[in-house]
Design a protein around this motif. Sequence first.
Motif, PDB file in Angstrom:
ATOM      1  N   LEU A   8      60.230 -13.345  49.664  1.00 51.63           N
ATOM      2  CA  LEU A   8      60.333 -12.104  48.871  1.00 51.63           C
ATOM      3  C   LEU A   8      58.910 -11.931  48.307  1.00 51.63           C
ATOM      4  CD1 LEU A   8      63.798 -12.519  47.412  1.00 51.63           C
ATOM      5  CD2 LEU A   8      62.939 -10.632  48.862  1.00 51.63           C
ATOM      6  N   LEU A   9      58.007 -12.879  48.402  1.00 50.09           N
ATOM      7  CA  LEU A   9      56.665 -12.600  47.655  1.00 50.09           C
ATOM      8  C   LEU A   9      56.051 -11.578  48.409  1.00 50.09           C
ATOM      9  CD1 LEU A   9      54.848 -13.274  45.741  1.00 50.09           C
ATOM     10  CD2 LEU A   9      53.761 -15.108  46.970  1.00 50.09           C
ATOM     11  N   ALA A  10      56.408 -11.175  49.626  1.00 47.06           N
ATOM     12  CA  ALA A  10      55.940 -10.133  50.602  1.00 47.06           C
ATOM     13  C   ALA A  10      56.414  -9.024  50.291  1.00 47.06           C
ATOM     14  CB  ALA A  10      56.046 -10.357  51.850  1.00 47.06           C
ATOM     15  N   SER A  11      57.619  -8.733  49.233  1.00 44.55           N
ATOM     16  CA  SER A  11      58.369  -7.600  49.082  1.00 44.55           C
ATOM     17  C   SER A  11      57.452  -6.515  48.311  1.00 44.55           C
ATOM     18  CB  SER A  11      59.560  -7.682  48.317  1.00 44.55           C
ATOM     19  OG  SER A  11      60.272  -8.718  48.985  1.00 44.55           O
ATOM     20  N   ASN A  12      58.058  -5.351  48.433  1.00 37.19           N
ATOM     21  CA  ASN A  12      57.419  -4.230  47.659  1.00 37.19           C
ATOM     22  C   ASN A  12      58.336  -4.534  46.284  1.00 37.19           C
ATOM     23  OD1 ASN A  12      57.160  -1.751  46.188  1.00 37.19           O
ATOM     24  ND2 ASN A  12      57.371  -0.560  47.914  1.00 37.19           N
ATOM     25  N   PHE A  13      57.438  -4.935  45.110  1.00 32.36           N
ATOM     26  CA  PHE A  13      58.286  -5.200  43.748  1.00 32.36           C
ATOM     27  C   PHE A  13      58.872  -3.917  43.301  1.00 32.36           C
ATOM     28  CE2 PHE A  13      55.436  -9.319  43.133  1.00 32.36           C
ATOM     29  CZ  PHE A  13      56.612 -10.050  44.255  1.00 32.36           C
ATOM     30  N   LEU A  14      58.446  -2.863  43.735  1.00 30.56           N
ATOM     31  CA  LEU A  14      58.818  -1.629  42.989  1.00 30.56           C
ATOM     32  C   LEU A  14      60.270  -1.242  43.662  1.00 30.56           C
ATOM     33  CD1 LEU A  14      55.811   0.785  42.779  1.00 30.56           C
ATOM     34  CD2 LEU A  14      57.131  -0.462  40.854  1.00 30.56           C
ATOM     35  N   ALA A  18      66.204  -2.889  47.261  1.00 34.83           N
ATOM     36  CA  ALA A  18      66.274  -2.256  48.551  1.00 34.83           C
ATOM     37  C   ALA A  18      65.656  -3.417  49.478  1.00 34.83           C
ATOM     38  CB  ALA A  18      65.258  -1.093  48.647  1.00 34.83           C
ATOM     39  N   GLU A  19      64.765  -4.006  49.140  1.00 33.41           N
ATOM     40  CA  GLU A  19      64.193  -5.415  49.829  1.00 33.41           C
ATOM     41  C   GLU A  19      65.253  -6.361  50.113  1.00 33.41           C
ATOM     42  OE1 GLU A  19      61.083  -5.319  51.374  1.00 33.41           O
ATOM     43  OE2 GLU A  19      60.103  -3.949  50.626  1.00 33.41           O
ATOM     44  N   CYS A  20      66.054  -6.792  49.112  1.00 40.95           N
ATOM     45  CA  CYS A  20      67.114  -7.754  49.034  1.00 40.95           C
ATOM     46  C   CYS A  20      68.309  -6.775  49.793  1.00 40.95           C
ATOM     47  CB  CYS A  20      67.526  -7.934  47.704  1.00 40.95           C
ATOM     48  SG  CYS A  20      66.691  -9.022  46.593  1.00 40.95           S
ATOM     49  N   ASN A  21      68.612  -5.806  49.790  1.00 38.66           N
ATOM     50  CA  ASN A  21      69.602  -5.118  50.725  1.00 38.66           C
ATOM     51  C   ASN A  21      69.412  -5.326  52.257  1.00 38.66           C
ATOM     52  OD1 ASN A  21      71.257  -4.674  48.265  1.00 38.66           O
ATOM     53  ND2 ASN A  21      70.314  -2.364  48.481  1.00 38.66           N
ATOM     54  N   MET A  22      68.004  -5.111  52.526  1.00 37.34           N
ATOM     55  CA  MET A  22      67.549  -5.311  53.771  1.00 37.34           C
ATOM     56  C   MET A  22      67.779  -6.677  54.396  1.00 37.34           C
ATOM     57  SD  MET A  22      64.703  -5.992  55.804  1.00 37.34           S
ATOM     58  CE  MET A  22      63.311  -6.362  54.611  1.00 37.34           C
ATOM     59  N   LEU A  23      67.501  -7.506  53.580  1.00 38.38           N
ATOM     60  CA  LEU A  23      67.429  -8.969  53.958  1.00 38.38           C
ATOM     61  C   LEU A  23      68.742  -9.497  54.106  1.00 38.38           C
ATOM     62  CD1 LEU A  23      64.669 -10.830  52.022  1.00 38.38           C
ATOM     63  CD2 LEU A  23      64.711 -10.181  54.480  1.00 38.38           C
ATOM     64  N   ALA A  57      71.924 -10.484  43.779  1.00 36.63           N
ATOM     65  CA  ALA A  57      71.834  -9.477  44.984  1.00 36.63           C
ATOM     66  C   ALA A  57      72.039 -10.032  46.242  1.00 36.63           C
ATOM     67  CB  ALA A  57      70.330  -8.976  44.687  1.00 36.63           C
ATOM     68  N   THR A  58      72.127 -11.413  46.294  1.00 36.18           N
ATOM     69  CA  THR A  58      72.454 -11.911  47.567  1.00 36.18           C
ATOM     70  C   THR A  58      73.472 -13.109  47.385  1.00 36.18           C
ATOM     71  OG1 THR A  58      71.743 -12.884  49.663  1.00 36.18           O
ATOM     72  CG2 THR A  58      70.704 -13.613  47.582  1.00 36.18           C
ATOM     73  N   ASN A  59      74.407 -13.581  48.548  1.00 33.63           N
ATOM     74  CA  ASN A  59      75.069 -14.552  48.679  1.00 33.63           C
ATOM     75  C   ASN A  59      74.292 -15.406  49.401  1.00 33.63           C
ATOM     76  OD1 ASN A  59      77.131 -13.924  46.987  1.00 33.63           O
ATOM     77  ND2 ASN A  59      78.041 -12.815  48.682  1.00 33.63           N
ATOM     78  N   LYS A  60      73.079 -15.404  49.849  1.00 35.46           N
ATOM     79  CA  LYS A  60      72.513 -16.209  51.227  1.00 35.46           C
ATOM     80  C   LYS A  60      71.788 -17.324  50.170  1.00 35.46           C
ATOM     81  CE  LYS A  60      71.695 -12.769  54.582  1.00 35.46           C
ATOM     82  NZ  LYS A  60      71.045 -12.465  55.884  1.00 35.46           N
TER      83      LYS A  60
END
Length: 79
Positions: A8-14, A18-23, A57-60
């Motif tokens: 997640l360090l490569a995510s767009n923090f803004l 959405a990044e969590c949803n995509m993953l 935001a995740t169950n993973k």
Amino acid sequence: MPIIAPSLLASNFLNLQAECNMLNQSQADWFHLDVMDGRFVPNISFGLPIIEHIRKATNKVCDVHLMIQEPEKYAEERL
């Protein structure tokens, strides 16, 4: 079998939600979280408050890479 754990360090923090949803919708097995304290290595990551939101935001599985000098200070915290 390999485990896929995008950082997640490569995510767009803004757009972290959405990044969590995509993953969550991807075939990734885990979320990889880098935690840095600014002493062991320069701090370019996020801290416990952000990780708490990511957990919601995740169950993973969240694979946490601690790059900190005193991990025992955080042993009681739930990442």
